[in-house]
Design a protein around this motif. Structure first.
Motif: not given
Length: 467
Positions: A105-111, A128-131, A135-141
Motif C-alpha cells: 500500500s505504501a509502496g516501499l521497496p522492501l526485501s 529494509s530498503v535499497p541502501g 532517509s529513503t523511507v522518509i522521502d518516499h512516505l
C-alpha cells in the motif's frame, strides 16, 4: 479539508505511516511536524530502516520459518523477561502485516535482509530498503503524504497541548507556530508520534545517567513532548530507563560504522589494544560499555572482506568516504597507524583468529564468527552514542494511551519513542528494529482504532476505499 480533521498526528516519522493508513481507511488527517528539516533530521531518517516482520512472505520465499510467537520469545530472551508482554505480543503480531502494508500500500521497496542476522533475532526477520537507510523511507512516505488528498501537512508547527472535553475525551489539538502564536484545532483523536526525550539533556541525566555523557545521535526535536502532554492528561509512563545506544559511531566523522562489521567478523578494542567483551551480544549495550572504557573510545578492526560485505549500507559507505578508516598490511602497521599498543593488538588479532577457526574458546564467550580476519586490516575509531529513548507513555493493544489503572484516555494514542517500547530496562534489551516497529506498528494500529471508532458513514467510506 473543511472543519477539524478526524485525526491529528504529531510527528512526521512513523507518524507519516499512521497518516497514510488513516487516510486509506477514510479518515481526514492533519500531520503536524516541528522541524522543516524532518526529512533528514528525525530518528526514522537516521535509522538503518530495519523493519522486523515475523512470518512475512519474504521469509516464506527464502524458506525462513518464523512466527509472532517466535518473535515474542526472542524479545523476552533479549530483555530477560522484562519487556511489556502485552505490547510484545501486539507488535510481534502486527509486524508481518505491517511489512506487507508498507510494501503493497505504501509502496516501499522492501526485501528481507539475509546476508546476516542481527544479535537477538533467532532468524532473519528484518526487512529494509535499497541502501538500508531511513532517509529513503522518509522521502518516499513524505511524497505519498503530500499527494494524498485526505492528508494535510503542517510544517513547521509543534503540538504543545491536547485539550479534552467534560467527558475526558480528546476534543482539540493545540498547535504552536514559530512566531509563538497558538491555534486550537478541533479533533477527536491525536496520535503522539513525537519520539522520546533524547534531546532533552536534563531528562536524559535523570533517567539514563549511564549514557548521559555520550554523543547524542538522534533528532533534535525529541524533547519529551509526549511525556509532558500525556502527563498533563493523567497518562501512565514506564520503562523510562530504556534506550537504544550504539557503540559504533565513527569519531571525527559522526557517521555510523554499523554493527554489520562485527557480525561479519570485526572486533572492537579499547585504547589499550584489548577487546573487552563479546561484541555480538548487541550494539546497544556496547554503548555504555564503550563509554566506560578509558577515554570513552575504542577501535573497530576489520578487513577487506568485511568492508566489502558492508558496502550495502549507505552509512558504511559514508564512513569510508569520510576518510576515517585507516589501512595497514599487518598488525604492526595497524598499530602504528592507530597509535594502539602493537603487542596487545597483535595478541588480540591472533586470539580472535584462533577462536574464529575453532582452535580455542573465546575469552569473552563470543561464539559467532563468520571467519577470521585476514590482512590487510582496517580500523576506525568509534565513540558511544545515544540514539533514542525507549520509555514513554504506556499504551494498550490499540496504541491508546492508558492511565495508571490501564484505562484508555479516549482519543489519545502514542507511537514510537512517545510510547514505552518493548526493550525492557536499560540498553541490553534492545533488538534491532525495536525503534521502527513501535513507531510504525503502533501508528498503524492507532489509525485502525480511530477508524473503527468513527460514525457508520465513515466506516462505509472506509470499505469503499479499501476495496
Amino acid at each position: 479539508m473543511t472543519g477539524g480533521p478526524d485525526l491529528v498526528v504529531a510527528g512526521a516519522g512513523g507518524g507519516l505511516a499512521g497518516a497514510l493508513r488513516a487516510a486509506e481507511l477514510g479518515l481526514t488527517v492533519l500531520v503536524v511536524e516541528a522541524s522543516e528539516h524532518f526529512r533528514r533530521g528525525n530518528n526514522t531518517s537516521m535509522s538503518t530502516a530495519m523493519f522486523p516482520g515475523a512470518g512475512s512472505r519474504w521469509q516464506a520465499s527464502e524458506g525462513v520459518g518464523d512466527s509472532p510467537e517466535r518473535f515474542v520469545a526472542d524479545i523476552m530472551a533479549k530483555t530477560g523477561g522484562q519487556a511489556d508482554a502485552r505490547l510484545a505480543r501486539t507488535l510481534a503480531g502486527v509486524s508481518g502485516p505491517l511489512v506487507d502494508w508498507l510494501a503493497d500500500s505504501a509502496g516501499l521497496p522492501l526485501s528481507l535482509v539475509t546476508d546476516f542476522t542481527y544479535p537477538g533475532h533467532s532468524v532473519p526477520r528484518c526487512h529494509s530498503v535499497p541502501g538500508r537507510h531511513g532517509s529513503t523511507v522518509i522521502d518516499h512516505l513524505a511524497r505519498r503524504v503530500r499527494d494524498d488528498p485526505g492528508i494535510d501537512l503542517l510544517v513547521p508547527a509543534r503540538l504543545v497541548d491536547v485539550r479534552t472535553g467534560p467527558d475526558g475525551a480528546v476534543d482539540a489539538a493545540v498547535v504552536q507556530y514559530p512566531d509563538g502564536t497558538r491555534e486550537d484545532i478541533p479533533t477527536g483523536a491525536v496520535l503522539l508520534a513525537t519520539n522520546g526525550f533524547g534531546a532533552d539533556r536534563a531528562l536524559v541525566e535523570r533517567h539514563l545517567p549511564e549514557i548521559a555523557g555520550a554523543l547524542y545521535q538522534g533528532g533534535d526535536q525529541s524533547l519529551g513532548d509526549a511525556l509532558r502532554i500525556g502527563g498533563g492528561l493523567g497518562a501512565a509512563t514506564g520503562y523510562l530507563d530504556a534506550y537504544q545506544g550504539h557503540g559504533a559511531v565513527a569519531a571525527g566523522a559522526g557517521t555510523l560504522v554499523g554493527w554489520a562489521t562485527v557480525i561479519h567478523g570485526a572486533i572492537m578494542v579499547d585504547r589499550g589494544g584489548r577487546r573487552f567483551g563479546n561484541e555480538t551480544r548487541g550494539y546497544s549495550e556496547y554503548a555504555a560499555e564503550l563509554a566506560a572504557r578509558p577515554g570513552g573510545t575504542g577501535w573497530i578492526v576489520l578487513d577487506e572482506t568485511v568492508a566489502g560485505q558492508c558496502e550495502r549500507f549507505k552509512d558504511f559507505r559514508d564512513t569510508v568516504e569520510s576518510g576515517v578508516l585507516v589501512w595497514a598490511d599487518d598488525a604492526e602497521g595497524l598499530a602504528e597507524a592507530t597509535g594502539l599498543p602493537a603487542g596487545a593488538l597483535d595478541a588480540e588479532l591472533a586470539a580472535s583468529g584462533a577462536a574464529a577457526r575453532g582452535e580455542r574458546p573465546d575469552d569473552h564467550g563470543r561464539t559467532h564468527w563468520e571467519r577470521p580476519l585476514a590482512p590487510p586490516y582496517a580500523a576506525v575509531r568509534v565513540v558511544p552514542a545515544l540514539f533514542h529513548t525507549q520509555g514513554g507513555l504506556l499504551v494498550n493493544g490499540d496504541a491508546a494511551v492508558v492511565d495508571p489503572d490501564d484505562r484508555p484516555i479516549p482519543g489519545l494514542y502514542a507511537a514510537g519513542g512517545a510510547a514505552a517500547g518493548i526493550s525492557g530496562h536499560g540498553a541490553g534489551g534492545y533488538l534491532p528494529g525495536n525503534g521502527l516497529l513501535p513507531a510504525f506498528g503502533l501508528a498503524y494500529l492507532a489509525a485502525g482504532a480511530v477508524a473503527r471508532g468513527r460514525a457508520p458513514e465513515t466506516a462505509a467510506h472506509m470499505t469503499t476505499r479499501e476495496n
